[in-house]
Design an enzyme around this catalytic site. Structure first.
Site, PDB file in Angstrom:
ATOM      1  CB  CYS A  93      36.596  41.162  44.309  1.00 21.91           C
ATOM      2  SG  CYS A  93      34.998  41.693  43.427  1.00 21.91           S
ATOM      3  CG  HIS A 191      37.370  36.909  41.183  1.00 23.06           C
ATOM      4  ND1 HIS A 191      37.662  36.700  42.779  1.00 23.06           N
ATOM      5  CD2 HIS A 191      37.007  37.411  40.814  1.00 23.06           C
ATOM      6  CE1 HIS A 191      36.749  37.689  42.561  1.00 23.06           C
ATOM      7  NE2 HIS A 191      35.860  38.044  41.667  1.00 23.06           N
TER       8      HIS A 191
END
Length: 215
Positions: A93, A191
């Site tokens: 990310c 995630h």
């Protein structure tokens, strides 16, 4: 064998359980009989590209990314050298975004990346959220996880995605790419964390780090 791991900005870039990726890498390395050392390299600290077999760079919110982006400029040359010399890195990310050309927030603020890999990230107010499934051709793996990001990342023409989207949004919701692979650097919006959900990918990454350590 001793594997030397760098946790880059681990005290700042650690949202959404991203530190679970580091724990998984440590576990998988130990399962293969390795001794592990892990250094936190953060603000105002040098990064030595010859000192590590594996680097983990997690995600953070815009506030942390702004702080890290400023400091990262001082490490940019060393990190580019590490990546170009086939150093093994996992970036998630925010860490992923800062390895590219730039990251623009939903408020229009732009943070320069280190331009190590050819991509850029802009943001929209609508977040891309939900379960995500992709296919990685290099390792013949289906990857499953969860995404939650406002950034839309667009890869350069010579950059391979970490996976092709089977379901979910991926990098930008339009081109069916997710993450990026360049040499031995693996980037993702997953995630969950990525490597806990997908240990076979973690095993491949550890094998690459072990091979580099023996060079």
């Amino acid at each position: 064998m001793t594997l030397k791991i760098c946790h880059l900005y681990g005290n700042l870039m650690n949202t959404y359980g991203d530190n679970g990726n580091l724990l998984m890498l440590q576990y998988l390395a130990k399962e293969k009989g390795n001794t592990i050392t892990t250094d936190l390299v953060s603000l105002e600290e040098d990064f030595d590209p010859s000192a590590y077999d594996l680097v983990f760079f997690g995600g953070g919110q815009d506030y942390e990314q702004k702080i890290v982006a400023s400091d990262l400029k001082k490490k940019a040359t060393a990190l580019r050298e590490y990546i170009e010399n086939d150093g093994v890195m996992v970036a998630i990310c925010g860490g992923y975004q800062l390895l590219g050309d730039h990251y623009t927030t939903t408020k229009g603020e732009t943070f320069d990346g280190i331009k190590a890999i050819d991509y850029y990230t802009d943001s929209q107010s609508q977040r891309l959220v939900g379960d995500l499934e992709t296919y990685n051709e290099r390792f013949d793996l289906t990857l499953a996880g969860y995404e939650n990001h406002a950034g839309r990342t667009y890869l350069g023409k010579d950059v391979e995605p970490l996976g092709r989207v089977i379901s979910g949004y991926g990098n930008n919701g339009t081109d069916q790419s997710e993450g990026a692979m360049y040499k031995n650097t693996f980037c993702s919006y997953f995630h969950g964390p990525l490597l806990v959900r997908n240990p076979k990918l973690g095993e491949q990454i550890i094998q690459l780090a072990m091979a580099n350590s023996q060079r």
